[in-house]
Design a protein around this motif. Structure first.
Motif, mmCIF file in Angstrom:
data_model
loop_
_atom_site.group_PDB
_atom_site.id
_atom_site.type_symbol
_atom_site.label_atom_id
_atom_site.label_comp_id
_atom_site.label_asym_id
_atom_site.label_seq_id
_atom_site.Cartn_x
_atom_site.Cartn_y
_atom_site.Cartn_z
ATOM 1 N N ARG A 110 0.836 -1.203 0.000
ATOM 2 C CA ARG A 110 0.000 0.000 0.000
ATOM 3 C C ARG A 110 0.872 1.255 0.000
ATOM 4 N N ALA A 111 1.996 1.194 0.715
ATOM 5 C CA ALA A 111 2.917 2.335 0.741
ATOM 6 C C ALA A 111 3.482 2.597 -0.652
ATOM 7 N N ALA A 112 3.787 1.512 -1.360
ATOM 8 C CA ALA A 112 4.316 1.657 -2.715
ATOM 9 C C ALA A 112 3.260 2.210 -3.659
ATOM 10 N N GLU A 113 1.991 1.753 -3.471
ATOM 11 C CA GLU A 113 0.908 2.180 -4.350
ATOM 12 C C GLU A 113 0.535 3.647 -4.126
ATOM 13 N N LEU A 114 0.435 4.071 -2.856
ATOM 14 C CA LEU A 114 -0.026 5.420 -2.538
ATOM 15 C C LEU A 114 1.086 6.461 -2.579
ATOM 16 N N TYR A 115 2.266 6.071 -2.124
ATOM 17 C CA TYR A 115 3.339 7.058 -1.960
ATOM 18 C C TYR A 115 4.562 6.807 -2.841
ATOM 19 N N GLY A 116 4.620 5.646 -3.471
ATOM 20 C CA GLY A 116 5.757 5.336 -4.334
ATOM 21 C C GLY A 116 7.054 5.109 -3.578
ATOM 22 N N VAL A 117 6.958 4.670 -2.315
ATOM 23 C CA VAL A 117 8.152 4.437 -1.510
ATOM 24 C C VAL A 117 8.271 2.948 -1.183
ATOM 25 N N THR A 118 9.497 2.550 -0.815
ATOM 26 C CA THR A 118 9.745 1.163 -0.431
ATOM 27 C C THR A 118 9.837 1.094 1.086
ATOM 28 N N LEU A 119 8.890 0.377 1.682
ATOM 29 C CA LEU A 119 8.827 0.257 3.126
ATOM 30 C C LEU A 119 9.281 -1.138 3.537
ATOM 31 N N LYS A 120 10.089 -1.220 4.568
ATOM 32 C CA LYS A 120 10.590 -2.505 5.045
ATOM 33 C C LYS A 120 9.425 -3.389 5.476
ATOM 34 N N SER A 121 9.464 -4.659 5.105
ATOM 35 C CA SER A 121 8.422 -5.600 5.524
ATOM 36 C C SER A 121 8.709 -6.065 6.945
ATOM 37 N N VAL A 122 7.821 -5.694 7.882
ATOM 38 C CA VAL A 122 8.023 -5.975 9.305
ATOM 39 C C VAL A 122 6.721 -6.460 9.918
ATOM 40 N N SER A 123 6.818 -7.420 10.854
ATOM 41 C CA SER A 123 5.646 -7.900 11.579
ATOM 42 C C SER A 123 5.521 -7.175 12.915
ATOM 43 N N LEU A 124 4.306 -6.818 13.284
ATOM 44 C CA LEU A 124 4.091 -6.139 14.552
ATOM 45 C C LEU A 124 4.432 -7.060 15.722
ATOM 46 N N ALA A 125 4.081 -8.341 15.580
ATOM 47 C CA ALA A 125 4.388 -9.329 16.617
ATOM 48 C C ALA A 125 4.763 -10.634 15.936
ATOM 49 N N PRO A 126 5.977 -11.134 16.109
ATOM 50 C CA PRO A 126 6.403 -12.386 15.472
ATOM 51 C C PRO A 126 5.510 -13.546 15.900
ATOM 52 N N GLY A 127 5.225 -14.434 14.938
ATOM 53 C CA GLY A 127 4.354 -15.565 15.248
ATOM 54 C C GLY A 127 5.102 -16.830 15.598
ATOM 55 N N ALA A 128 6.438 -16.754 15.679
ATOM 56 C CA ALA A 128 7.225 -17.959 15.953
ATOM 57 C C ALA A 128 6.993 -18.437 17.379
ATOM 58 N N PRO A 129 6.760 -19.747 17.573
ATOM 59 C CA PRO A 129 6.546 -20.273 18.926
ATOM 60 C C PRO A 129 7.848 -20.322 19.723
ATOM 61 N N ILE A 130 7.732 -20.156 21.034
ATOM 62 C CA ILE A 130 8.883 -20.243 21.926
ATOM 63 C C ILE A 130 8.955 -21.667 22.452
ATOM 64 N N THR A 131 10.003 -22.387 22.098
ATOM 65 C CA THR A 131 10.119 -23.786 22.499
ATOM 66 C C THR A 131 11.456 -24.038 23.189
ATOM 67 N N TYR A 132 11.395 -24.808 24.264
ATOM 68 C CA TYR A 132 12.591 -25.233 24.972
ATOM 69 C C TYR A 132 12.800 -26.715 24.716
ATOM 70 N N ASP A 133 13.737 -27.033 23.833
ATOM 71 C CA ASP A 133 14.070 -28.426 23.566
ATOM 72 C C ASP A 133 15.505 -28.487 23.062
ATOM 73 N N ALA A 134 15.984 -29.691 22.839
ATOM 74 C CA ALA A 134 17.377 -29.866 22.419
ATOM 75 C C ALA A 134 17.658 -29.166 21.097
ATOM 76 N N ALA A 135 16.646 -29.118 20.223
ATOM 77 C CA ALA A 135 16.843 -28.507 18.911
ATOM 78 C C ALA A 135 17.151 -27.018 19.014
ATOM 79 N N SER A 136 16.689 -26.391 20.089
ATOM 80 C CA SER A 136 16.935 -24.964 20.267
ATOM 81 C C SER A 136 18.417 -24.670 20.443
ATOM 82 N N TYR A 137 19.176 -25.682 20.868
ATOM 83 C CA TYR A 137 20.600 -25.484 21.139
ATOM 84 C C TYR A 137 21.493 -26.281 20.183
ATOM 85 N N ASN A 138 20.888 -26.870 19.178
ATOM 86 C CA ASN A 138 21.648 -27.658 18.208
ATOM 87 C C ASN A 138 22.230 -26.733 17.139
#
Length: 481
Positions: A235-263
């Motif tokens: 929408r920023a590109a369409e209305l204003y012709g600018v390039t806006l960084k793609s950013v999420s307001l709140a990341p959806g990644a789950p917080i997990t504590y397991d061995a894979a987190s430290y692999n």
């Protein structure tokens, strides 16, 4: 003899007019001021490091783990070998150069970039062992030395402001204020978070930077829960012709504590693959640039913080600087092997020095706290990028302070210093900024008849960078990548 007495004897508390309590408080203070790197380093590097079959969340966690491990190893060496109160970790500016210039800019595989970091570290170890690194540091022109930090600070600030959506790309002016600012929760929260962080820092609140990240992240999650969302880049590109960084307001990644987190197996040792896919000229130029950026970034920090601590002699030199330089070289090598960008001494070490830290005991406390921080690695993925990147602006502001020491009324100082500061952010390259300062110094000195002030080594540094510019812009890299 008790533990306290043993530590006092080993680190020389009496000699440095300090005690265990002071050193511990200094270590905690430095750790709190530099702990943001646990979030910021993976946030930057994960944009460039993409591992086949591994999700972005896992990649982020792996980089966070190796960030802590490399920081702990380097700072431990600083403690027990150099006996200096400096904290070390993957450096801001160096990780930005790794991600945005080498990998995303030049298109060099991230494995090859890690190989360049390892090679650079090994070269540093050798040069430090024979004393050559200390010699080259003394060749570094003073105005450029004082200006490097400010240039890197502006470079980091631009990266941070873009991620915070305060600025946007514009086809006419290249960079402009976000025209959708008032409608963009990300931009508003970022600016509020930045102001809060700066206010806390100005008040002298310990851990103000990491506290600012946490508060901004919590505000982002609250806004998301209330139904707000980030303004659409389309929408920023369409209305204003600018390039806006793609950013999420709140990341959806789950917080997990397991061995894979430290692999870290998919990341650690990747430099070996990079060594197997090296293009000679390209690789040499990348190592060359890493070498110079790390070299002078570390030297400037050591001299600046060393001056605060009273470590410099009457000639302004740092006695036994080869020992903290060796800790830096070992940290860089270990970091590259594990899978992170160049490790360097943090200017935030000045906060611990201000608290009275004078020995390696301060660094030992910092190293221990980095290891303990492994317990919170899974939480790092929950931090929105705009919250972590506001740190780049904070650090950028703080890094401007050294320009006050530059003799601006002397053109032989003002010209190299100004070029260093200006070229870095505008050319989007730390290496180009350093090169501009080093090349201009002997030229201006000679022009005003002060050629006797220029040493042969400074002419050689200038010629080396001229060669780098020539090769970099002649199409050789484009033909080999």
């Amino acid at each position: 003899m008790g533990l306290t007495d043993s530590l006092a004897d080993y680190f020389g508390f009496d000699e440095h007019d300090t005690d265990l309590r002071t050193e511990v408080i200094a270590g905690i203070t430095t750790f709190l001021t530099m702990s943001y790197i646990v979030v910021v380093n993976p946030a930057l590097l994960s944009q460039a490091i993409q591992i086949d079959g591994v999700s972005a969340t896992r990649t982020f966690q792996m980089i966070a783990v190796v960030t802590l491990l490399s920081a702990a190893v380097a700072t431990f060496v600083m403690a027990v070998y150099a006996n200096r109160p400096f904290g070390q970790a993957p450096g801001l500016g160096l990780n930005a150069f790794f991600a945005f210039t080498v990998v995303l800019g030049l298109g060099i595989p991230w494995q090859t970039a890690l190989a360049a970091v390892v090679v650079e570290g090994v070269v540093f170890i050798v040069l430090t062992a024979v004393g050559a690194r200390e010699y080259v540091i003394r060749l570094f022109p003073e105005p450029v030395k004082l200006a490097v930090g400010a240039g890197i600070g502006l470079f980091l600030a631009i990266i941070g402001l873009e991620e915070m959506r305060v600025v946007a790309g514009d086809p006419s002016t290249y960079l402009t204020f976000n025209p959708a600012f008032a409608s963009d929760p990300v931009a508003i929260l970022s600016v509020v978070g930045l102001l809060v962080t700066l206010a806390l820092y100005a008040r002298g609140i310990r851990g103000s930077v990491i506290l600012g990240i946490i508060l901004t992240s919590v505000a982002g999650y609250a806004a998301s829960a209330l139904g707000f969302s980030a303004y659409s880049p389309e929408r920023a590109a369409e209305l204003y012709g600018v390039t806006l960084k793609s950013v999420s307001l709140a990341p959806g990644a789950p917080i997990t504590y397991d061995a894979a987190s430290y692999n870290i197996a998919p990341l650690a040792g990747s430099f070996v693959t990079g060594l197997q896919n090296v293009e000679g000229v390209t690789f040499a130029l990348v190592v060359f640039t890493f070498f110079f950026v790390d070299f002078f970034d570390t030297a400037g920090t050591l001299v600046g913080v060393g001056q605060m601590a009273g470590f410099l002699d009457e000639d302004g030199n740092f006695p036994d600087i080869d020992k903290p330089l060796m800790a830096d070289a070992i940290g860089t090598t270990v970091g590259g092997i594990l899978g992170t960008s160049t490790v360097t001494t943090f200017v935030e070490s000045s906060t611990g020095v201000e608290e009275g830290g004078r020995t390696g005991m301060t660094a030992l406390v910092i190293a221990g706290l980095f290891l303990l921080s492994l317990a919170v690695v899974p939480l790092a993925v929950a931090v929105p990028t705009y919250a972590s990147h506001l740190v780049l602006v904070v650090v950028g502001i703080l890094m401007l302070s050294n320009v006050a020491e530059i003799a601006w009324d002397d053109l032989t100082f003002a010209v190299p210093a100004a070029l260093t500061v200006i070229v870095m952010p505008f050319a989007y390259s730390i290496a180009y900024g350093i090169a501009a300062g080093i090349i201009s110094y002997p030229v201006v000195k000679t022009a005003v008849g002060e050629y006797d002030d220029v040493r042969l080594g400074q002419w050689l540094l200038a010629l080396a960078f001229l060669l780098y510019f020539f090769v970099r812009t002649s199409g050789v890299i484009a033909q080999t990548v």
